[in-house]
Design a protein around this motif. Structure first.
Motif, PDB file in Angstrom:
ATOM      1  N   LEU A  46       0.823  -1.200   0.000  1.00  0.00           N
ATOM      2  CA  LEU A  46       0.000   0.000   0.000  1.00  0.00           C
ATOM      3  C   LEU A  46       0.865   1.261   0.000  1.00  0.00           C
ATOM      4  CD1 LEU A  46      -2.991  -0.541   2.458  1.00  0.00           C
ATOM      5  CD2 LEU A  46      -3.112  -0.110   0.002  1.00  0.00           C
ATOM      6  N   PHE A  47       0.527   2.192  -0.880  1.00  0.00           N
ATOM      7  CA  PHE A  47       1.114   3.520  -0.845  1.00  0.00           C
ATOM      8  C   PHE A  47       0.163   4.396  -0.048  1.00  0.00           C
ATOM      9  CE2 PHE A  47       1.796   7.839  -2.320  1.00  0.00           C
ATOM     10  CZ  PHE A  47       3.176   7.945  -2.237  1.00  0.00           C
ATOM     11  N   THR A  48       0.631   4.898   1.102  1.00  0.00           N
ATOM     12  CA  THR A  48      -0.223   5.598   2.046  1.00  0.00           C
ATOM     13  C   THR A  48       0.333   6.984   2.352  1.00  0.00           C
ATOM     14  OG1 THR A  48       0.978   4.814   3.999  1.00  0.00           O
ATOM     15  CG2 THR A  48      -0.728   3.354   3.098  1.00  0.00           C
ATOM     16  N   THR A  49      -0.362   7.711   3.224  1.00  0.00           N
ATOM     17  CA  THR A  49       0.139   9.004   3.675  1.00  0.00           C
ATOM     18  C   THR A  49       1.473   8.846   4.399  1.00  0.00           C
ATOM     19  OG1 THR A  49      -1.287   8.752   5.627  1.00  0.00           O
ATOM     20  CG2 THR A  49      -2.125  10.106   3.835  1.00  0.00           C
ATOM     21  N   ALA A  50       1.661   7.714   5.085  1.00  0.00           N
ATOM     22  CA  ALA A  50       2.941   7.464   5.746  1.00  0.00           C
ATOM     23  C   ALA A  50       4.056   7.322   4.716  1.00  0.00           C
ATOM     24  CB  ALA A  50       2.852   6.215   6.615  1.00  0.00           C
ATOM     25  N   SER A  51       3.754   6.762   3.541  1.00  0.00           N
ATOM     26  CA  SER A  51       4.754   6.647   2.476  1.00  0.00           C
ATOM     27  C   SER A  51       5.219   8.022   2.019  1.00  0.00           C
ATOM     28  CB  SER A  51       4.173   5.884   1.281  1.00  0.00           C
ATOM     29  OG  SER A  51       3.655   4.627   1.655  1.00  0.00           O
ATOM     30  N   VAL A  52       4.294   8.974   1.990  1.00  0.00           N
ATOM     31  CA  VAL A  52       4.641  10.339   1.575  1.00  0.00           C
ATOM     32  C   VAL A  52       5.653  10.946   2.540  1.00  0.00           C
ATOM     33  CG1 VAL A  52       3.740  12.649   1.120  1.00  0.00           C
ATOM     34  CG2 VAL A  52       2.389  10.645   0.511  1.00  0.00           C
ATOM     35  N   ILE A  53       5.416  10.766   3.821  1.00  0.00           N
ATOM     36  CA  ILE A  53       6.338  11.315   4.814  1.00  0.00           C
ATOM     37  C   ILE A  53       7.698  10.638   4.703  1.00  0.00           C
ATOM     38  CG2 ILE A  53       6.697  11.738   7.272  1.00  0.00           C
ATOM     39  CD1 ILE A  53       4.372  13.268   5.925  1.00  0.00           C
ATOM     40  N   GLU A  54       7.697   9.352   4.400  1.00  0.00           N
ATOM     41  CA  GLU A  54       8.966   8.628   4.198  1.00  0.00           C
ATOM     42  C   GLU A  54       9.758   9.247   3.047  1.00  0.00           C
ATOM     43  OE1 GLU A  54       8.820   4.544   2.546  1.00  0.00           O
ATOM     44  OE2 GLU A  54       9.723   3.984   4.456  1.00  0.00           O
ATOM     45  N   SER A  86      -3.342  10.381  -0.170  1.00  0.00           N
ATOM     46  CA  SER A  86      -1.896  10.088  -0.227  1.00  0.00           C
ATOM     47  C   SER A  86      -1.246  10.718  -1.438  1.00  0.00           C
ATOM     48  CB  SER A  86      -1.620   8.597  -0.251  1.00  0.00           C
ATOM     49  OG  SER A  86      -2.681   7.830  -0.227  1.00  0.00           O
ATOM     50  N   ILE A  87      -1.926  10.703  -2.598  1.00  0.00           N
ATOM     51  CA  ILE A  87      -1.359  11.301  -3.802  1.00  0.00           C
ATOM     52  C   ILE A  87      -1.377  12.824  -3.707  1.00  0.00           C
ATOM     53  CG2 ILE A  87      -1.566  11.478  -6.309  1.00  0.00           C
ATOM     54  CD1 ILE A  87      -0.662   8.748  -5.286  1.00  0.00           C
ATOM     55  N   THR A  88      -2.427  13.394  -3.139  1.00  0.00           N
ATOM     56  CA  THR A  88      -2.491  14.855  -2.972  1.00  0.00           C
ATOM     57  C   THR A  88      -1.356  15.354  -2.083  1.00  0.00           C
ATOM     58  OG1 THR A  88      -4.906  14.834  -3.228  1.00  0.00           O
ATOM     59  CG2 THR A  88      -3.926  16.792  -2.217  1.00  0.00           C
ATOM     60  N   LEU A  89      -1.087  14.640  -0.993  1.00  0.00           N
ATOM     61  CA  LEU A  89       0.013  15.038  -0.113  1.00  0.00           C
ATOM     62  C   LEU A  89       1.364  14.878  -0.806  1.00  0.00           C
ATOM     63  CD1 LEU A  89      -1.120  13.635   3.363  1.00  0.00           C
ATOM     64  CD2 LEU A  89      -1.291  15.970   2.499  1.00  0.00           C
ATOM     65  N   LEU A  90       1.492  13.856  -1.652  1.00  0.00           N
ATOM     66  CA  LEU A  90       2.734  13.697  -2.411  1.00  0.00           C
ATOM     67  C   LEU A  90       2.932  14.870  -3.366  1.00  0.00           C
ATOM     68  CD1 LEU A  90       5.217  12.011  -3.168  1.00  0.00           C
ATOM     69  CD2 LEU A  90       3.787  10.785  -4.839  1.00  0.00           C
TER      70      LEU A  90
END
Length: 406
Positions: A46-54, A86-90
């Protein structure tokens, strides 16, 4: 404004020795390698909001610790996008690093390895796709990020924090017109009206309380999805709403109610509701930090109640209550995923816990009693801190519901 960072300078990751470097100076962040999977593995993650922070922490590490030009390739494959937020935050993350730190960022996405789901389109319709080429398109991306989008299935706009409140109704009409264009073939009129009211309220809250621009992105899929093994086709409305600031969602209401004299609370039309929240706070205090229930969670629930506003020295007015609007939208949907993210806390909107009592208080529990403790399952804690407030909504409707709901 959307200037606040989704990363912290003191939250740097250790770059593993296997991080590849190309001869042209680019450093590669590989979604597969970072998640410790074999290159030939077909396992999805899963690509999540946590992935963005990573990713943000990785980019910050490159900026701070590597004696290299700020040139990075973000490589994605074998993934499933969890939700639109998640994509918007990226997008915001990449925008910040390109504009503020001069990064040259390229994105490589293998669409054949993205697991199909309702959020699959998020990459394809994002301004990020401009960076998915073998050349420097950073300027084009910055322009596209700030550009409004409105076509048959996609609506995206940044609403400025310094706009006059009088334009809120105009913005609402704009959102309504976009949704109404699809009404004959898809969206029931009741859904359109509720969505318009909800989004206008969230825009107003973000601008007024956070003094922040508000980004809204709406994506409507075609009727191509099935739930389980049924033959009925479904479509989805996916929405992300983001305002980034140093003000978290709960803070305005907390400061207004907790730090104000009781005598002043008696002077407004809705004074009894604010007084009731102070009473509820005393009842809830004994449960704070029980099963990860915090004081922030309480004030977030308080801010979501009907006729409660974080506006200073105003006890006369307040919104209808965004939760009541969300509940209606969820009750009309066959499936949904909705949550609020602010700071280090998430509140999940579980439909069965959103009923209100005769006085319009939502208990976030099965008793619909705000004096009782909430069901702790609605709260979760991500492993990062989001400055500001973000919402993710995903409502799934069937063609049959559209036919009978217009």
């Amino acid at each position: 404004m959307l200037d606040y960072k989704l990363f912290a300078d003191d939250n740097l990751v250790h770059l593993k020795p296997f991080t590849p470097r190309r001869t042209d100076g680019f450093v590669i962040w590989d979604f597969v390698t970072v998640n410790d999977r074999q290159k030939n593995s077909h396992e999805t993650k899963l690509f999540t909001t946590a992935s963005v922070i990573e990713i943000g922490n990785f980019l910050n590490t490159v900026d701070k610790r590597l004696n290299l030009p700020n040139k990075v390739i973000l490589k994605f494959e074998n993934l499933e996008v969890q939700d639109k937020l998640s994509i918007t935050l990226l997008e915001i993350m990449v925008f910040n690093f390109i504009r503020d730190k001069g990064f040259d960022i390229r994105i490589e996405v293998d669409p054949n390895t993205i697991r199909p789901n309702i959020s699959e389109r998020s990459f394809a319709i994002s301004p990020l796709k401009i960076l998915n080429e073998f050349k420097d398109n950073t300027r084009e991306f910055l322009d596209a990020f700030n550009r409004s989008i409105r076509n048959v299935t996609h609506f995206r706009r940044i609403y400025p924090y310094n706009a006059s409140p009088s334009v809120l109704s105009t913005w609402g009409d704009e959102i309504h017109a976009f949704l109404d264009f699809k009404r004959k073939n898809a969206i029931p009129k009741k859904v359109i009206d509720q969505l318009q009211e909800l989004l206008v309220e969230l825009i107003g809250n973000g601008i007024e309380h956070s003094k922040s621009d508000v980004l809204i992105d709406i994506d409507i899929t075609g009727s191509t999805f099935k739930l389980e093994d049924y033959d009925t086709l479904y479509y989805a409305i996916s929405i992300s709403v983001v305002n980034l600031s140093y003000t978290l969602y709960h803070e305005a209401v907390k400061e207004k109610i907790a730090l104000i004299d009781d005598d002043l609370l008696l002077s407004g039309r809705n004074a009894s509701r604010y007084k009731y929240i102070k009473q509820a706070f005393q009842a809830h205090a004994q449960y704070f930090y029980e099963q990860k229930y915090t004081e922030q969670d309480f004030w977030t629930m308080a801010g979501l109640q009907k006729s409660i506003s974080g506006r200073e020295n105003n006890f006369q007015s307040g919104g209808r209550g965004s939760v009541q609007l969300i509940k209606v939208l969820q009750s009309l949907a066959s499936n949904n995923t909705s949550y609020l993210l602010s700071g280090k806390r998430i509140l999940n909107f579980e439909n069965e816990l959103l009923s209100s009592n005769e006085d319009d208080w939502i208990g976030f529990n099965t008793e619909s009693n705000f004096l009782n403790k909430p069901d702790f399952k609605i709260f979760s804690e991500p492993n990062f801190n989001l400055p500001g407030t973000a919402y993710n909504f995903q409502f799934v409707y069937s063609d049959e519901e559209a036919t009978h709901g217009n």
